[in-house]
Every structure is written in structure tokens, then in C-alpha cells.
Enzyme design. Structure first.
Site, short mmCIF file in Angstrom:
data_model
loop_
_atom_site.label_atom_id
_atom_site.label_comp_id
_atom_site.label_asym_id
_atom_site.label_seq_id
_atom_site.Cartn_x
_atom_site.Cartn_y
_atom_site.Cartn_z
CB THR A 18 -3.17 13.74 6.59
OG1 THR A 18 -3.36 12.59 5.76
CG2 THR A 18 -1.71 13.82 6.99
CG ASN B 53 -5.15 18.32 0.56
OD1 ASN B 53 -6.19 18.93 0.37
ND2 ASN B 53 -4.51 17.66 -0.39
CE LYS C 190 3.66 7.51 7.47
NZ LYS C 190 3.29 8.64 6.59
CB SER D 187 -5.99 4.79 2.64
OG SER D 187 -5.79 5.93 1.87
CE LYS E 261 4.65 7.41 -1.58
NZ LYS E 261 3.90 7.69 -0.36
CE LYS F 20 -4.05 2.10 0.83
NZ LYS F 20 -3.87 2.86 -0.43
#
Ligand code: NAD
Length: 459
Positions: free
Chosen positions: A201, A252, A104, A392, A116, A80
Site C-alpha cells: 500500500t 504500515n 476500488k 492481495s 467487508k 473481496k
């Protein structure tokens, strides 16, 4: 894996191998060998995929654009991680970011591995039709390795919900009749995205700071005082009083942090400085964040840069250069713009005693050491900015079930999940002598070590 990440992971392995409570059945020389094997696994990706996307530009020219998908580790779940569109994308950078995702997700108990992607373009130089084609080609070229149970990309720098919607549509076309909602996250709401994903976030960053100060330290003060942690006196001096706050970045992440701090009713903190790519705005009495949000919404995300623009929105603020935000005499500095903003050449000018990383890697390794020597508390990216990947995960679950949650429920689940992690790492931080970043890595590497061992991957 990048130098800074690699050093912290190696240090984590060193600390864990010396702790007999970690993998207790492995003793003697085999212990050293096992931890070396874990280091070898974590320092390299499982697979590196590179393609040259063939694109016909609007002017009829055919170009080949380098694109990557790097799958670092899937011991805990499907790969992911985001897809970045930027001209500086390269294999090392994508690989390092993929490793960070593995760590993470492990830290926050998100059942995903780390991956990624990247495409070497400046998206601003391409038309909408060309970008659509690049997204479709990305899915076509990497189709065998992507999917809801294999590898689930998300937006990153230069990509957003528009790109995720295009990619999901292409995945659906290539795999007719198969479930597709869980193939990408960060989609628009109408295309199966999650409510609250955009704000997640920033909300998670502010929650991490607030929970540490107002809940964890306050409730555990008498125990924490027995540890003699050098950071505790600063933390204590921040308790039960309004704090001054500066925020770098008003996108954001940064704008949501500003909004959360501004609306926080429990303690009257004051946001005295915010910045973006053009400017820092400062007001000792506190900035009118609601008016700045309105200005930003009316001006493609930008802050006002002239006195006239401020007057038009009834904003009282001094206009300073964009770097000024970093050097304000404030209690807390949130970094929510870019990587490497505090480095060895400017770290001594930073006056805040508490820094929270909303962006990824906004402090270099060298600057981190100086801040530690100055007893500045740094809440690291791996801990504070995981709200995006956590929501997510909720988006992926909602897509699989085709059942969608309310925004309130998403935030409830987000805070619950983050609090669980915070309750695990804060005691490690306060009872030991490491920086909080190291405590987080130790915890993530410990979880990965146990999983790799139980899965028989260390023989
Ligand atoms: P964004 O593009 O919405 O906002 C970035 C902000 O930084 C903008 O206000 C921009 O003007 C400002 N900025 C750009 N260059 C600057 C400079 N040189 N100096 C000062 N300010 C500058 O991006 P975002 O989604 O808010 O992400 C911010 C950071 O957080 C990025 O590093 C991103 O990788 C990281 N991050 C984002 C998420 C997420 O869910 N959005 C999740 C994890 C990490």
C-alpha cells in the site's frame, strides 16, 4: 453507502448518462431508467450477514459478540474486502466500506467485487486465546458464504496476518481436501502469503504521486497546457525541483511512504515532518528516516517522544504535537493514519498544495470542497491506496497456483497495474473540470455500468 460516497456516485451517474459514448445503444427515456437502476444497485449491498459469535471468555463467562459480513456487489468477481476488529464497527460503516471495495476493484481492474467484515470488539481487551476463538467462530458462522471463489476476506483495522492465518486454518479444517490458500489474503509468508504484501500500500501510494508528477505531467505537458485545468499551474511549479514532504502516520503505510521518499534517488525530496498517535517530529533540513525506522522497529512501531530518545538514536528533530504535521508549510502532505483528519474546522490551516490519501477517507466531504476551491490537488484513496488489494489479488493467484513470486516480481506487477489505471484517469482529470476523486469514481462506475448491462442485470 455513506453520504460522501453516495453523492459522488450519483454525480458520476449523472455525468455518464449525459455522455452518449457510454452505453451508446441505449437512448431516450430508457437511458434515464438504466442509469437509475445502476444507482439503485450500487447504493445497496447484495447481502448483509450478521451473526452473534458465542465466545467463552478466559474467566468462564459466555458472551455474544456482534459480527458482520456485508457483500456489496459481485458483478466483476468474488466479493473481496477486509475484516475490521473495532468497538465502533456497525452495519452502516461496514456497508459503506464494502461499497468502496466494489468501486476500488472496478477502478483498478482487479477481478473482484466488494465486501467487508467487522467484529464489534476492541481487540486490545481480549487475550490471544480469546481472539483465536473469535477468528475461528467468525469462519464457522459465515462458512457458507466464504471461500476462494465466493468471498475472500483480508486484514483491516485491528486484524493482521496472525488473524488471517487462524481463519485460513479454520477454513481448511471445515473444508477438508478443498483448496484453501485462496480463501483469505494478507496471510503470513509461511502460511502462503505474498512477499511484498505489507509494503504494497505504501509503495503504491508513493508510486502514484511520483508517477503523476515525474512521468505523466512531465511527458504530457504540452497537451495538458491546452486544457486550461486550474490545477496545472501548481503541478508545473512542482516539476524538476526537490519538494518538501510531511507524512501523517508512521505505520504500515506511512513508514513505507517515508522510506520510499527518503531513498528516492531520482529527485532529492526532503521529508521534513512525520507523525504518529503521540507526536510530530520536524526538521527543516530533513528527518533521518532510516534512524526513525530503526527506532520504530525497536519500540513497537512508535516514534520517539522525548529529546533523550531522539539523542539515543542520533535523531535531530523538533518535537511537536501530533496535529502539527497537518499544518506544516510543505509542498506535499501524505495522510496515512486515520479517517476524517482534515475537516471543515481545520482545513483552512492546511498549507500543502498537494495531498495524497494513503488512509481511507482522511478528508471529509466538506473539507474536500474547500481544498478544491483553494486549487489543492488531492490524490484520492480509491486511486492511491489500492496497492494492498492489488497485491492481495496476486496472493490469491499465487495461492490458487501454489506458485510463489519473488518480491521484485510482485512490485513490477503492482506498478504495471497501477500505471495502467493512472494512464486512464489522469487524462480524464486534466481534460475536465472535476476533482480527481470524481474522475476516478466516474471511471469505476462506467466500468461497473458496462458489466451490469452486459450481464443483463438492468432489466
Ligand atoms: P497502522 O496501524 O500500521 O498505522 C497507523 C499509524 O497512524 C500509526 O503510526 C499510528 O500511531 C498513527 N495514528 C493513529 N492514531 C493517530 C492519530 N489520532 N493521529 C495521528 N496518527 C495516528 O495502519 P496502516 O496499515 O498503516 O493503515 C493506515 C491507514 O491506511 C488506515 O486508515 C488504513 O485503513 C489505511 N489503509 C491501509 C492499507 C494497508 O494495506 N495497510 C490499505 C488501504 C488503506
Amino acid at each position: 453507502m455513506g453520504k460522501q460516497t453516495g453523492t459522488i456516485v450519483q454525480q458520476a451517474l449523472h455525468i455518464l448518462s449525459a455522455d452518449p459514448a457510454i452505453l451508446p445503444t441505449i437512448k431516450g427515456n430508457s437511458r434515464e431508467q438504466i442509469f437509475q437502476s445502476i444507482g439503485a444497485i450500487l447504493s445497496t449491498p447484495n447481502k448483509t450477514h450478521k451473526a452473534y459469535l458465542r465466545i467463552t471468555l478466559d474467566n468462564g463467562n459466555v458472551v455474544r459478540i456482534p459480527a458482520y459480513r456485508i457483500q456489496h456487489n459481485d458483478a466483476i468477481g468474488p466479493y473481496k474486502g477486509g475484516i475490521r476488529f473495532h468497538e465502533s464497527v456497525n452495519e452502516d460503516e461496514v456497508s459503506n466500506l464494502a461499497a468502496l471495495m466494489t468501486l476500488k476493484n472496478a477502478l483498478h481492474d482487479v477481478p473482484f467485487g466488494g465486501g467487508k467484515g467487522g467484529v464489534v470488539i476492541n481487540p486490545r481487551q481480549y487475550s490471544e486465546r480469546e481472539l483465536n476463538l473469535i477468528c475461528k467462530k467468525y469462519v464457522q458462522y459465515f462458512t457458507d458464504i466464504l471461500g476462494p471463489d465466493k468471498d475472500i476476506p483480508a486484514p483491516d483495522m485491528g486484524t493482521g496476518e496472525r488473524e488471517m492465518d487462524w481463519m485460513t486454518a479454520e477454513y481448511k479444517t471445515i473444508h477438508p481436501g478443498k483448496p484453501y490458500l485462496g480463501s483469505f489474503t494478507g496471510k503470513s509468508i509461511v502460511s502462503g502469503g505474498s512477499l511484498g504484501r505489507r509494503e504494497a500500500t505504501g509503495k503504491g501510494v508513493y508510486f502514484t504521486f511520483k508517477y503523476m508528477l515525474e512521468s505523466y505531467i512531465r511527458s504530457n505537458l504540452s497537451t495538458l497546457e491546452t486544457y486550461n485545468n486550474p490545477y496545472l499551474p501548481i503541478a508545473k511549479s512542482y516539476l524538476n525541483r526537490p519538494l518538501t514532504i510531511a507524512i501523517q502516520g508512521f505505520g504500515n503505510v506511512g513508514a513505507v511512504i517515508a522510506q520510499e521518499a527518503f531513498r528516492d534517488q531520482s529527485v532529492q525530496h526532503t521529508v521534513v515532518a512525520v507523525s504518529d498517535r503521540n507526536v510530530t517530529l520536524y526538521n527543516e533540513q530533513g528527518l533521518p528516516i532510516d534512524k526513525l525506522l530503526q527506532y520504530s522497529a525497536d519500540h513497537a512501531g512508535e516514534l520517539p517522544t522525548t529529546a533523550e530518545a531522539c539523542v539515543a538514536y542520533h535523531i535531530e528533530a523538533q518535537i511537536q504535537d501530533r496535529e502539527a504535521v497537518l499544518y506544516q508549510a510543505v509542498d506535499v502532505l501524505f495522510l496515512a493514519a486515520l479517517e476524517e483528519q482534515i475537516h471543515e474546522n481545520n482545513v483552512e490551516q492546511v498549507k500543502a498544495k498537494w495531498i495524497v490519501e494513503g488512509a481511507n477517507a482522511p478528508i471529509t466531504g466538506e473539507a474536500d470542497d474547500v481544498l478544491a476551491a483553494n486549487n489543492v490537488i488531492v490524490i484520492p484513496d480509491i486511486l492511491a491506496n489500492a496497492g494492498g488489494v492489488i497485491v492481495s489479488y496476486f496472493e490469491w493467484l499465487q495461492g490458487k497456483d501454489t506458485q510463489f513470486y519473488s518480491e521484485e516480481h510482485v512490485y513490477e506487477l503492482l506498478y504495471e497495474k497501477m500505471q495502467k489505471t493512472l494512464d486512464q484517469v489522469f487524462p480524464l482529470f486534466f481534460s475536465q473540470t472535476h476533482q480527481l476523486r470524481q474522475s476516478c469514481y466516474n471511471h469505476a462506475v462506467m466500468k461497473l455500468s458496462q458489466v451490469l448491462y452486459r450481464q443483463g442485470k438492468l432489466y
